[in-house]
Write a protein that holds these residues in place. Structure first.
Motif, PDB file in Angstrom:
ATOM      1  N   VAL A 115       0.781  -1.382   0.079  1.00 34.56           N
ATOM      2  CA  VAL A 115       0.049  -0.124   0.060  1.00 34.56           C
ATOM      3  C   VAL A 115       0.851   1.292  -0.031  1.00 34.56           C
ATOM      4  O   VAL A 115       0.731   2.306  -0.822  1.00 34.56           O
ATOM      5  CB  VAL A 115      -0.875  -0.024   1.241  1.00 34.56           C
ATOM      6  N   VAL A 116       1.888   1.188   1.005  1.00 43.15           N
ATOM      7  CA  VAL A 116       2.846   2.301   0.970  1.00 43.15           C
ATOM      8  C   VAL A 116       3.560   2.527  -0.503  1.00 43.15           C
ATOM      9  O   VAL A 116       3.558   3.798  -0.695  1.00 43.15           O
ATOM     10  CB  VAL A 116       3.756   2.245   1.998  1.00 43.15           C
ATOM     11  N   ARG A 117       4.060   1.373  -1.045  1.00 42.20           N
ATOM     12  CA  ARG A 117       4.644   1.521  -2.190  1.00 42.20           C
ATOM     13  C   ARG A 117       3.478   2.197  -3.267  1.00 42.20           C
ATOM     14  O   ARG A 117       4.181   2.869  -4.451  1.00 42.20           O
ATOM     15  CB  ARG A 117       5.369   0.280  -2.737  1.00 42.20           C
ATOM     16  N   LYS A 118       2.602   1.749  -3.452  1.00 35.89           N
ATOM     17  CA  LYS A 118       1.535   2.105  -4.302  1.00 35.89           C
ATOM     18  C   LYS A 118       1.191   3.572  -4.170  1.00 35.89           C
ATOM     19  O   LYS A 118       1.106   4.455  -4.858  1.00 35.89           O
ATOM     20  CB  LYS A 118       0.235   1.378  -4.035  1.00 35.89           C
ATOM     21  N   ILE A 119       1.060   4.192  -2.987  1.00 36.75           N
ATOM     22  CA  ILE A 119       0.831   5.723  -2.740  1.00 36.75           C
ATOM     23  C   ILE A 119       2.193   6.142  -3.120  1.00 36.75           C
ATOM     24  O   ILE A 119       2.012   7.552  -3.665  1.00 36.75           O
ATOM     25  CB  ILE A 119       0.625   5.745  -1.229  1.00 36.75           C
ATOM     26  N   MET A 120       3.315   5.893  -2.903  1.00 38.59           N
ATOM     27  CA  MET A 120       4.391   6.627  -3.181  1.00 38.59           C
ATOM     28  C   MET A 120       5.051   5.870  -4.364  1.00 38.59           C
ATOM     29  O   MET A 120       6.476   6.036  -4.474  1.00 38.59           O
ATOM     30  CB  MET A 120       5.504   6.345  -2.043  1.00 38.59           C
ATOM     31  N   ARG A 121       4.480   5.667  -5.470  1.00 38.59           N
ATOM     32  CA  ARG A 121       4.786   5.129  -6.697  1.00 38.59           C
ATOM     33  C   ARG A 121       5.929   6.259  -7.412  1.00 38.59           C
ATOM     34  O   ARG A 121       6.641   5.873  -8.229  1.00 38.59           O
ATOM     35  CB  ARG A 121       3.554   4.667  -7.490  1.00 38.59           C
ATOM     36  N   LYS A 122       5.391   7.524  -7.026  1.00 38.80           N
ATOM     37  CA  LYS A 122       6.262   8.344  -7.817  1.00 38.80           C
ATOM     38  C   LYS A 122       7.645   9.019  -6.995  1.00 38.80           C
ATOM     39  O   LYS A 122       8.352   9.602  -7.595  1.00 38.80           O
ATOM     40  CB  LYS A 122       5.351   9.735  -7.969  1.00 38.80           C
ATOM     41  N   SER A 123       7.545   8.240  -5.819  1.00 43.74           N
ATOM     42  CA  SER A 123       9.132   8.516  -5.073  1.00 43.74           C
ATOM     43  C   SER A 123      10.262   7.443  -5.632  1.00 43.74           C
ATOM     44  O   SER A 123       9.778   6.306  -6.140  1.00 43.74           O
ATOM     45  CB  SER A 123       8.682   8.560  -3.673  1.00 43.74           C
ATOM     46  N   PRO A 124      11.386   7.656  -5.397  1.00 46.79           N
ATOM     47  CA  PRO A 124      12.398   6.897  -5.255  1.00 46.79           C
ATOM     48  C   PRO A 124      11.888   5.391  -4.639  1.00 46.79           C
ATOM     49  O   PRO A 124      11.396   5.298  -3.634  1.00 46.79           O
ATOM     50  CB  PRO A 124      13.578   7.238  -4.675  1.00 46.79           C
ATOM     51  N   SER A 125      12.240   4.184  -5.295  1.00 44.62           N
ATOM     52  CA  SER A 125      11.779   3.039  -4.797  1.00 44.62           C
ATOM     53  C   SER A 125      12.503   2.744  -3.407  1.00 44.62           C
ATOM     54  O   SER A 125      11.819   2.096  -2.344  1.00 44.62           O
ATOM     55  CB  SER A 125      11.973   1.752  -5.805  1.00 44.62           C
ATOM     56  N   ASP A 126      13.605   3.002  -3.400  1.00 43.63           N
ATOM     57  CA  ASP A 126      14.257   2.654  -1.983  1.00 43.63           C
ATOM     58  C   ASP A 126      13.730   3.508  -0.949  1.00 43.63           C
ATOM     59  O   ASP A 126      13.682   2.965   0.491  1.00 43.63           O
ATOM     60  CB  ASP A 126      15.797   2.864  -1.974  1.00 43.63           C
ATOM     61  N   LEU A 127      13.460   4.802  -1.163  1.00 46.33           N
ATOM     62  CA  LEU A 127      12.943   5.520  -0.024  1.00 46.33           C
ATOM     63  C   LEU A 127      11.389   5.009   0.301  1.00 46.33           C
ATOM     64  O   LEU A 127      11.206   4.876   1.725  1.00 46.33           O
ATOM     65  CB  LEU A 127      12.686   7.114  -0.644  1.00 46.33           C
ATOM     66  N   ALA A 128      10.500   4.686  -0.683  1.00 47.50           N
ATOM     67  CA  ALA A 128       9.312   3.944  -0.231  1.00 47.50           C
ATOM     68  C   ALA A 128       9.642   2.721   0.466  1.00 47.50           C
ATOM     69  O   ALA A 128       8.647   2.436   1.445  1.00 47.50           O
ATOM     70  CB  ALA A 128       8.458   3.585  -1.572  1.00 47.50           C
ATOM     71  N   ASP A 129      10.774   1.921   0.404  1.00 45.52           N
ATOM     72  CA  ASP A 129      10.671   0.680   1.088  1.00 45.52           C
ATOM     73  C   ASP A 129      11.102   0.982   2.495  1.00 45.52           C
ATOM     74  O   ASP A 129      10.759   0.258   3.228  1.00 45.52           O
ATOM     75  CB  ASP A 129      12.046  -0.152   0.205  1.00 45.52           C
ATOM     76  N   ARG A 130      11.876   2.115   2.906  1.00 45.67           N
ATOM     77  CA  ARG A 130      12.316   2.419   3.893  1.00 45.67           C
ATOM     78  C   ARG A 130      10.979   2.945   4.783  1.00 45.67           C
ATOM     79  O   ARG A 130      11.019   2.640   5.965  1.00 45.67           O
ATOM     80  CB  ARG A 130      13.509   3.481   4.052  1.00 45.67           C
ATOM     81  N   ILE A 131      10.175   3.778   4.118  1.00 39.37           N
ATOM     82  CA  ILE A 131       9.015   4.380   4.853  1.00 39.37           C
ATOM     83  C   ILE A 131       8.210   3.205   5.253  1.00 39.37           C
ATOM     84  O   ILE A 131       7.555   3.026   6.251  1.00 39.37           O
ATOM     85  CB  ILE A 131       8.190   5.245   4.098  1.00 39.37           C
ATOM     86  N   ALA A 132       7.904   2.253   4.340  1.00 42.15           N
ATOM     87  CA  ALA A 132       7.080   1.066   4.424  1.00 42.15           C
ATOM     88  C   ALA A 132       7.394   0.265   5.595  1.00 42.15           C
ATOM     89  O   ALA A 132       6.926  -0.238   6.505  1.00 42.15           O
ATOM     90  CB  ALA A 132       7.114   0.262   3.375  1.00 42.15           C
ATOM     91  N   GLU A 133       8.815   0.222   5.554  1.00 45.74           N
ATOM     92  CA  GLU A 133       9.489  -0.693   6.667  1.00 45.74           C
ATOM     93  C   GLU A 133       9.261  -0.092   7.861  1.00 45.74           C
ATOM     94  O   GLU A 133       9.041  -0.748   9.207  1.00 45.74           O
ATOM     95  CB  GLU A 133      11.035  -1.281   6.399  1.00 45.74           C
ATOM     96  N   ALA A 134       9.334   1.258   8.081  1.00 48.54           N
ATOM     97  CA  ALA A 134       9.109   2.155   9.380  1.00 48.54           C
ATOM     98  C   ALA A 134       7.682   2.126   9.863  1.00 48.54           C
ATOM     99  O   ALA A 134       7.666   1.931  11.025  1.00 48.54           O
ATOM    100  CB  ALA A 134       9.739   3.342   9.242  1.00 48.54           C
ATOM    101  N   LEU A 135       6.732   2.121   8.863  1.00 49.05           N
ATOM    102  CA  LEU A 135       5.498   2.024   9.132  1.00 49.05           C
ATOM    103  C   LEU A 135       4.665   0.997   9.676  1.00 49.05           C
ATOM    104  O   LEU A 135       3.725   0.657  10.332  1.00 49.05           O
ATOM    105  CB  LEU A 135       4.524   2.875   8.339  1.00 49.05           C
ATOM    106  N   ARG A 136       5.397  -0.551   9.265  1.00 50.16           N
ATOM    107  CA  ARG A 136       4.996  -1.664   9.464  1.00 50.16           C
ATOM    108  C   ARG A 136       4.585  -2.165  10.958  1.00 50.16           C
ATOM    109  O   ARG A 136       3.600  -2.305  11.341  1.00 50.16           O
ATOM    110  CB  ARG A 136       5.744  -2.695   8.792  1.00 50.16           C
ATOM    111  N   MET A 137       5.653  -1.939  11.796  1.00 46.23           N
ATOM    112  CA  MET A 137       5.397  -2.599  13.125  1.00 46.23           C
ATOM    113  C   MET A 137       4.378  -1.475  13.870  1.00 46.23           C
ATOM    114  O   MET A 137       3.567  -1.958  14.558  1.00 46.23           O
ATOM    115  CB  MET A 137       6.912  -2.395  14.088  1.00 46.23           C
ATOM    116  N   PRO A 138       4.378  -0.120  13.619  1.00 48.04           N
ATOM    117  CA  PRO A 138       3.308   0.541  14.460  1.00 48.04           C
ATOM    118  C   PRO A 138       2.095   0.329  13.787  1.00 48.04           C
ATOM    119  O   PRO A 138       1.075   0.523  14.815  1.00 48.04           O
ATOM    120  CB  PRO A 138       3.802   2.138  14.014  1.00 48.04           C
ATOM    121  N   ALA A 139       1.794   0.176  12.599  1.00 45.18           N
ATOM    122  CA  ALA A 139       0.425  -0.243  12.164  1.00 45.18           C
ATOM    123  C   ALA A 139      -0.052  -1.529  12.698  1.00 45.18           C
ATOM    124  O   ALA A 139      -1.158  -1.596  12.956  1.00 45.18           O
ATOM    125  CB  ALA A 139       0.623  -0.212  10.398  1.00 45.18           C
TER     126      ALA A 139
END
Length: 385
Positions: free
Chosen positions: A57-81
């Motif tokens: 979901v995060v990667r789809k929302i951030m599809r226009k952003s660099p892929s590695d940045l989207a991966d970092r944000i997705a990993e950071a949000l996974r546990m809190p969610a």
């Protein structure tokens, strides 16, 4: 130590937690807990689904952003969610127990749930600070200096410290309602003021480094000059920069001394702007001056380190006509710069000698005074009496 242990053991929060655990243990096989188990199971399933698909979901929302940045944000949000989803169903599960004593239900809402929410806020805040730091690092990733990365790390650490202190104070107050935070804040304020007074220079340098970073005045590897200094920036820190001067020595300069200076940056990409000035005789006519300019340009362009050159008649000086060449060259150290200038000047001397174009030198006028033989003596003659 014993007083602190007694306070912890007698805290309303821990008493409520103990009563809740005893209630669940004594009624583990009761039909009344079926709804509790159902909601817990649904919460675990929802947590697994969030863990599985949150990254997509995060990667789809951030599809226009660099892929590695989207991966970092997705990993950071996974546990809190996941924690948020499970805690939500956990609260619903407890509220679904119909035979829970009203007093225990009330204490669960007043003692346990606020701490649970506070821990969730703590985890989310930690992750948000991580995301901000990662976004800043990604934004500044293309810079040749690591000062930006240091500031990103510092922002992340300071943010985590503030979040930890706030969450710690909140949890302590929930465990011990008699805890008074005012003396603690007063002491911290006095300590902070003393540290600030003792570290005025360090704080000023840190603020100076932030101004340098924000204004993008220069980066590591650039050749800069200001005042009496001219050289290459080899290190940028939170307190100072290190400059390798063209004469070879290393100079450490505080950041606070740089922000008020007029700084010249000679670097464009991997090339540095460089100038050479040559003085020729006034006896040269226009054709000879134009030939000298063409010779300068051809000699400088022939050097493999040079990328682009332009020549012009700079000015009419007292003893010469000054010709200037402005060119971009690839050099990163003082030794490379001195070698480049030596090679170019030797080649210019050879070319000008072959073209019979003489360099100018300061003129001198010599005056010779010849005394006349019949000039009267300086002293009057001596007369005998």
């Amino acid at each position: 130590m014993n007083n602190f242990t007694d306070i912890i053991q007698e805290s309303p929060t821990l008493n409520t937690a103990r009563h809740a655990i005893r209630f669940l243990a004594h009624h583990a096989g009761s039909p009344d807990l079926i709804n509790f188990y159902i909601y817990i199971a649904i919460g675990l399933l929802a947590t697994l689904l969030v863990y599985r698909f949150s990254g997509r979901v995060v990667r789809k929302i951030m599809r226009k952003s660099p892929s590695d940045l989207a991966d970092r944000i997705a990993e950071a949000l996974r546990m809190p969610a996941c924690l948020l989803i499970f805690s939500y169903f956990f609260i619903i599960a407890f509220d679904a127990i119909t035979k829970m004593p009203p007093v225990l239900w009330m204490h669960m809402h007043s003692d346990i749930y606020p701490i649970l929410n506070g821990l969730l806020v703590l985890v989310f805040s930690f992750r948000i600070v991580d995301i901000i730091a990662q976004v800043l690092r990604k934004r500044w990733e293309g810079e040749a200096t690591n000062l930006d990365e240091r500031w990103a790390d510092l922002i992340g650490r300071v943010g985590k410290l503030i979040v930890t202190l706030g969450a710690g104070i909140f949890i302590i107050q929930k465990i011990d309602p008699t805890f008074n935070i005012v003396p603690l804040l007063t002491g911290v304020s006095f300590v902070g003021a003393a540290v600030a007074l003792a570290s005025q220079s360090t704080i000023a340098n840190a603020i100076g480094s932030m101004e340098i970073m924000i204004d993008r005045l220069f980066k590591e590897g650039d050749r800069i000059s200001f005042g009496e200094y001219d050289g290459f920036v080899i290190r940028m820190g939170l307190r100072s920069i290190t400059l390798a001067a063209l004469t070879g020595e290393k100079i450490n300069l505080p950041n606070k001394d740089l922000v008020d200076k007029q700084i010249r940056n000679y670097t464009r990409g991997r090339f540095n702007r460089t100038t050479i000035t040559v003085g020729v005789l006034y006896d040269n006519d226009r054709a000879q001056l134009e030939r000298a300019l063409a010779l300068m340009e051809s000699v400088i362009r022939a050097n493999p380190r040079v990328d682009g050159c332009e020549t012009n008649l700079l000015r009419f000086a007292d003893s010469s006509v000054e010709l200037q060449a402005i060119f971009w060259a690839d050099y990163k150290t003082s030794s490379e710069y001195n070698k480049l200038m030596s090679d170019i000047q030797l080649a210019l001397k050879e070319s000008f000698d072959q073209a019979k174009i003489a360099f100018a030198f300061p003129p001198q006028t010599v005056y010779l005074k010849k005394e006349l033989e019949d000039q009267p003596p300086a002293c009057p003659p001596f007369f005998n009496r």
